[in-house]
Design an enzyme around this catalytic site. Structure first.
Site, PDB file in Angstrom:
ATOM      1  N   ASN A   1       0.845  -1.200   0.000  1.00 16.13           N
ATOM      2  CA  ASN A   1       0.000   0.000   0.000  1.00 16.13           C
ATOM      3  C   ASN A   1       0.873   1.240   0.000  1.00 16.13           C
ATOM      4  O   ASN A   1       1.284   1.741   1.049  1.00 16.13           O
ATOM      5  CB  ASN A   1      -0.945  -0.018   1.208  1.00 16.13           C
ATOM      6  N   GLU A   2       1.155   1.698  -1.198  1.00 17.89           N
ATOM      7  CA  GLU A   2       2.069   2.815  -1.386  1.00 17.89           C
ATOM      8  C   GLU A   2       1.399   4.133  -0.983  1.00 17.89           C
ATOM      9  O   GLU A   2       0.182   4.180  -0.778  1.00 17.89           O
ATOM     10  CB  GLU A   2       2.501   2.862  -2.856  1.00 17.89           C
TER      11      GLU A   2
END
Ligand code: GLP
Length: 268
Positions: free
Chosen positions: A161-162
């Protein structure tokens, strides 16, 4: 002038335990997982684990394998869901998280193959959204995740989850951050070979777990750990959302804790 330890100035917003070494942390986390598996087993119940890859959880997996071999810890009642996989990626490739999990854990314990779930990097891209919905449904059908194990990337990602991943994001295809691809470059013999995308559980998927344990080791992780634990809750640092979880625990070695407020005092 006497100086008292600065313990009350801690700004940590997630319960955080700092131990001397990564090994100490790993043994402690492995023990928690083993206790949960046994406790569930004693009531004839399954234990649903969310699992991570990377160098961080390797010693936890080694210790679980040792407990299986030496202490008879059985994984027959365990169901697992891995956080993520590069996309595209074939399971037999060197950098595959599927291969990583088999080599470090699944091939060395008595887990039932049908109880193992790892995002599939071989799909046609048009099939990914429906696949991700099914992954979410499988987690629900298993009863939800009892314990989610996490590492952290230098972008603050949990899973993949950037920055920009919202609190409500679910399992999906994501574009990897440049820093993440740089960090993975050596595994792929050069940054151009690192896949540009990955399938990852969302922040919301992770936060649905009943218990979350994040581990971080080494000085490279110190700046992002300080942001995640002491900074504001923000989609720019996905791990900061753990501050909103009622049962999250962060375990650090001394180096990863070096930029936390409490560690500014030389006597801690
Ligand atoms: C990858 C994984 C993450 C992991 C991170 C850190 O990006 N997708 O789940 O936490 O790497 O890796 P390492 O543990 O090797 O520092």
């Amino acid at each position: 002038m006497s100086v008292e330890p600065d313990v009350f100035s801690s700004k940590e917003k997630v319960p955080t335990i700092v131990l001397d070494s990564a090994k100490e942390v790993s043994l402690s986390v492995a023990r928690e997982i083993a206790d949960l598996i046994r406790e569930r087993g004693s009531h004839g119940r399954t234990c649903v684990l969310g699992l991570a890859t990377g160098s961080t959880p390797m010693t936890v997996y080694n210790e679980l394998v040792r407990m299986h071999r030496d202490e008879g810890l059985s994984f027959a009642n365990v169901i697992t869901f891995n956080l993520d996989e590069y996309f595209p990626m074939r399971p037999e490739e060197l950098q595959s998280y599927n291969r990583f999990m088999r080599e470090h854990l699944f091939d060395r314990i008595d887990i039932k193959p049908e109880n193992v779930h790892i995002p599939d990097g071989t799909l046609d891209v048009s099939d990914v959204p429906e696949y991700c919905r099914r992954y979410e449904r499988a987690i629900q059908d298993a009863g939800g995740i009892d314990l989610q194990l996490l590492g952290i990337g230098r972008t603050g990602h949990i899973g993949f989850n950037e920055p920009g991943s919202s609190r409500t994001s679910r399992t999906r295809l994501i574009t990897l951050d440049r820093l993440t691809r740089m960090d993975a470059a050596s595994d792929f013999f050069g940054e151009p070979n690192v896949p540009r995308r990955a399938i990852t559980m969302g922040v919301g998927t992770i936060l649905d777990a009943r218990r979350i344990v994040l581990m971080a080791f080494g000085e490279n992780k110190a700046p992002i750990i300080a942001q995640a634990i002491e900074g504001p809750v923000t989609p720019t640092v996905a791990a900061s959302f753990l501050q909103e979880h009622p049962n999250a625990q962060v375990y650090l070695d001394a180096a990863a804790a070096a930029e936390l407020t409490r560690c500014k005092c030389p006597w801690t």
